[in-house]
Design a protein around this motif. Structure first.
Motif, short mmCIF file in Angstrom:
data_model
loop_
_atom_site.label_atom_id
_atom_site.label_comp_id
_atom_site.label_asym_id
_atom_site.label_seq_id
_atom_site.Cartn_x
_atom_site.Cartn_y
_atom_site.Cartn_z
N GLU A 30 -2.99 -15.79 21.13
CA GLU A 30 -4.17 -15.07 21.61
C GLU A 30 -5.30 -16.04 21.95
N LYS A 31 -6.10 -15.64 22.91
CA LYS A 31 -7.30 -16.40 23.29
C LYS A 31 -8.23 -16.44 22.08
N ASP A 32 -8.78 -17.62 21.81
CA ASP A 32 -9.68 -17.81 20.67
C ASP A 32 -10.80 -18.73 21.13
N GLY A 33 -11.89 -18.13 21.61
CA GLY A 33 -12.99 -18.94 22.16
C GLY A 33 -12.51 -19.68 23.39
N GLU A 34 -12.66 -21.00 23.38
CA GLU A 34 -12.21 -21.82 24.51
C GLU A 34 -10.74 -22.19 24.42
N GLY A 35 -10.12 -21.90 23.27
CA GLY A 35 -8.72 -22.26 23.07
C GLY A 35 -7.86 -21.05 22.76
N PHE A 36 -6.80 -21.31 22.03
CA PHE A 36 -5.84 -20.27 21.68
C PHE A 36 -5.44 -20.41 20.21
N THR A 37 -4.98 -19.31 19.61
CA THR A 37 -4.50 -19.31 18.24
C THR A 37 -3.22 -18.48 18.16
N VAL A 38 -2.25 -18.98 17.43
CA VAL A 38 -1.09 -18.17 17.09
C VAL A 38 -1.54 -17.28 15.94
N THR A 39 -1.54 -15.97 16.18
CA THR A 39 -2.12 -15.04 15.22
C THR A 39 -1.11 -14.31 14.36
N ARG A 40 0.15 -14.25 14.81
CA ARG A 40 1.11 -13.49 14.02
C ARG A 40 2.53 -13.82 14.44
N SER A 41 3.44 -13.48 13.54
CA SER A 41 4.87 -13.55 13.83
C SER A 41 5.47 -12.25 13.31
N ASP A 42 5.98 -11.44 14.22
CA ASP A 42 6.57 -10.17 13.85
C ASP A 42 8.09 -10.31 13.84
N LEU A 43 8.68 -10.15 12.67
CA LEU A 43 10.13 -10.24 12.51
C LEU A 43 10.73 -8.85 12.59
N THR A 44 11.75 -8.70 13.42
CA THR A 44 12.49 -7.45 13.50
C THR A 44 13.94 -7.76 13.17
N LEU A 45 14.42 -7.14 12.11
CA LEU A 45 15.73 -7.44 11.55
C LEU A 45 16.64 -6.22 11.68
N THR A 46 17.84 -6.46 12.14
CA THR A 46 18.90 -5.45 12.11
C THR A 46 19.99 -6.02 11.22
N ALA A 47 20.40 -5.24 10.22
CA ALA A 47 21.35 -5.76 9.24
C ALA A 47 22.42 -4.74 8.92
N SER A 48 23.57 -5.27 8.59
CA SER A 48 24.66 -4.48 8.04
C SER A 48 25.19 -5.24 6.84
N VAL A 49 25.01 -4.67 5.65
CA VAL A 49 25.45 -5.30 4.41
C VAL A 49 26.18 -4.23 3.59
N PRO A 50 27.50 -4.24 3.60
CA PRO A 50 28.26 -3.23 2.87
C PRO A 50 27.91 -3.21 1.38
N GLY A 51 27.69 -1.98 0.86
CA GLY A 51 27.49 -1.80 -0.57
C GLY A 51 26.06 -1.96 -1.06
N ILE A 52 25.11 -2.25 -0.17
CA ILE A 52 23.72 -2.43 -0.63
C ILE A 52 22.94 -1.15 -0.36
N ASP A 53 22.05 -0.79 -1.27
CA ASP A 53 21.20 0.38 -1.04
C ASP A 53 19.90 -0.08 -0.37
N ALA A 54 19.22 0.86 0.26
CA ALA A 54 18.04 0.55 1.07
C ALA A 54 16.93 -0.11 0.26
#
Length: 141
Positions: free
Chosen positions: A86-110
């Motif tokens: 994102e724009k930050d004054g005269e420069g830029f900043t990395v403001t976030r990292s959004d992780l989206t995970l899809t998983a299949s793990v047999p036998g595990i509960d939510a």
């Protein structure tokens, strides 16, 4: 202790300059980057894409090891990281990292899965490195 390196070169300055990045493994081998790859659609990479690759792979590996440590022996994990610049004054900043995970793990509960995934998010070395908001959305099938 493990130390990994990469080398970036930039020929020219500003928007007209062209960069190249390389790593000893050869995965990055004079790979182009610059204004056009960061803010346009030129072929090549950019720092945010590299951070997203690092974060998604680090988190996914951390989760894999955490699940194995909890006694699970099979599964599939796929994570996408969306790193925001994102724009930050005269420069830029990395403001976030959004992780989206899809998983299949047999036998595990939510609930167990959510707890282990949250721990992996908090403890993966790249999560610890980033000084940005990090979110995690997951789907367990």
């Amino acid at each position: 202790m493990t130390t990994r390196t990469a080398t970036a070169r930039y020929d020219g300055l500003g928007k007209d300059g062209k960069g190249h990045i390389s790593s000893p493994s050869g995965v990055l081998d004079d790979t182009p980057y610059g204004f056009g790859t960061r803010f346009g659609d030129e072929k090549g990479t950019n720092p945010e894409e590299l951070v997203a690759a690092a974060h998604s792979s680090c988190f996914t590996m951390a989760l894999s090891f955490a699940l194995a440590g909890a006694g699970y022996s099979d599964g599939t994990l796929e994570t996408t990281a969306k790193v925001t610049l994102e724009k930050d004054g005269e420069g830029f900043t990395v403001t976030r990292s959004d992780l989206t995970l899809t998983a299949s793990v047999p036998g595990i509960d939510a609930d167990t899965f959510a707890e282990i995934a949250a721990g992996a998010k908090a403890n993966c070395p790249i999560s610890k490195l980033l000084n940005a908001e990090i979110t995690l959305t997951h789907t367990l099938s």
